[in-house]
Design an enzyme around this catalytic site. Structure first.
Site, PDB file in Angstrom:
ATOM      1  N   CYS A 144      35.961  61.647  28.424  1.00 45.58           N
ATOM      2  CA  CYS A 144      34.604  61.549  28.975  1.00 45.58           C
ATOM      3  C   CYS A 144      33.725  60.941  27.877  1.00 45.58           C
ATOM      4  CB  CYS A 144      34.092  62.905  29.466  1.00 45.58           C
ATOM      5  SG  CYS A 144      33.824  64.146  28.183  1.00 45.58           S
ATOM      6  N   ASN A 174      33.086  64.398  24.959  1.00 49.32           N
ATOM      7  CA  ASN A 174      34.237  65.277  24.742  1.00 49.32           C
ATOM      8  C   ASN A 174      33.837  66.732  24.513  1.00 49.32           C
ATOM      9  OD1 ASN A 174      36.943  65.653  22.404  1.00 49.32           O
ATOM     10  ND2 ASN A 174      37.119  65.669  24.615  1.00 49.32           N
ATOM     11  N   CYS A 191      32.388  68.461  27.570  1.00 44.98           N
ATOM     12  CA  CYS A 191      32.254  69.019  28.923  1.00 44.98           C
ATOM     13  C   CYS A 191      33.468  68.701  29.786  1.00 44.98           C
ATOM     14  CB  CYS A 191      30.996  68.498  29.621  1.00 44.98           C
ATOM     15  SG  CYS A 191      29.440  68.984  28.875  1.00 44.98           S
ATOM     16  N   ARG A 192      33.445  67.521  30.390  1.00 42.14           N
ATOM     17  CA  ARG A 192      34.445  67.178  31.407  1.00 42.14           C
ATOM     18  C   ARG A 192      35.850  67.030  30.859  1.00 42.14           C
ATOM     19  NH1 ARG A 192      31.528  62.009  33.661  1.00 42.14           N
ATOM     20  NH2 ARG A 192      31.024  61.889  31.440  1.00 42.14           N
ATOM     21  N   SER A 193      36.020  66.272  29.782  1.00 45.20           N
ATOM     22  CA  SER A 193      37.389  66.035  29.302  1.00 45.20           C
ATOM     23  C   SER A 193      38.044  67.286  28.721  1.00 45.20           C
ATOM     24  CB  SER A 193      37.454  64.846  28.342  1.00 45.20           C
ATOM     25  OG  SER A 193      36.605  65.009  27.239  1.00 45.20           O
ATOM     26  N   ASP A 207      29.000  64.074  35.282  1.00 39.38           N
ATOM     27  CA  ASP A 207      28.695  64.773  34.040  1.00 39.38           C
ATOM     28  C   ASP A 207      27.772  65.959  34.329  1.00 39.38           C
ATOM     29  OD1 ASP A 207      28.163  65.556  31.456  1.00 39.38           O
ATOM     30  OD2 ASP A 207      27.622  63.555  30.754  1.00 39.38           O
TER      31      ASP A 207
END
Length: 140
Positions: A10, A13, A15-17, A125
């Site tokens: 993401c 690095n 949150c999402r990933s 995000d």
């Protein structure tokens, strides 16, 4: 070396990933496939390098009993040769990755959402929103 080396990406690095990395790792362990996979995550940006995941991610993973042991890092040119699959969260990540990919890179770079059976191509995000965004990301 693992047969499948998967890197989730993401922007920052945090949150999402790392959420995708943690959930995928949890599933791989549950299915007893650890020997076949190497799993990590990174960001296209280095602005959060060394940071822990967002506290809202940590709260969401605790609710679901999924471990997260992570420090943010930025994607490197070596990642494009080491990983078999680089799966990113949105089109901006995809553009940034394609721009960073060195000549002769071997990783398959795709949107993670391409594998979503519900058809949600983009993993939005949640950083600027509330806990509901992290819950939605977890389900994705």
């Amino acid at each position: 070396m693992a047969e499948y080396r998967v890197l989730f990406v993401c922007h920052g690095n945090i949150c999402r990933s790392p959420m995708a990395e943690a959930v995928f790792t949890h599933i791989v362990k549950y299915k007893k496939l650890e020997q076949q996979f190497e799993i990590d995550s990174a960001g296209t940006s280095g602005e959060h390098r060394g940071d822990s995941p967002d506290p809202r991610l940590a709260a969401e993973r605790r609710r679901h009993g999924v471990a997260v042991n992570h420090r943010a890092r930025q994607v490197t040119k070596e990642d494009f040769h080491h990983y078999t699959h680089i799966l990113c969260m949105d089109r901006a990540n995809l553009r940034n990755l394609k721009a960073k990919a060195p000549p002769g890179s071997t990783a398959e770079v795709r949107l993670l959402g391409e594998f979503d059976p519900k058809g949600e191509l983009i993993i939005e995000d949640p950083y600027y929103g509330g806990p509901a965004g992290f819950e939605h990301n977890f389900r994705q």
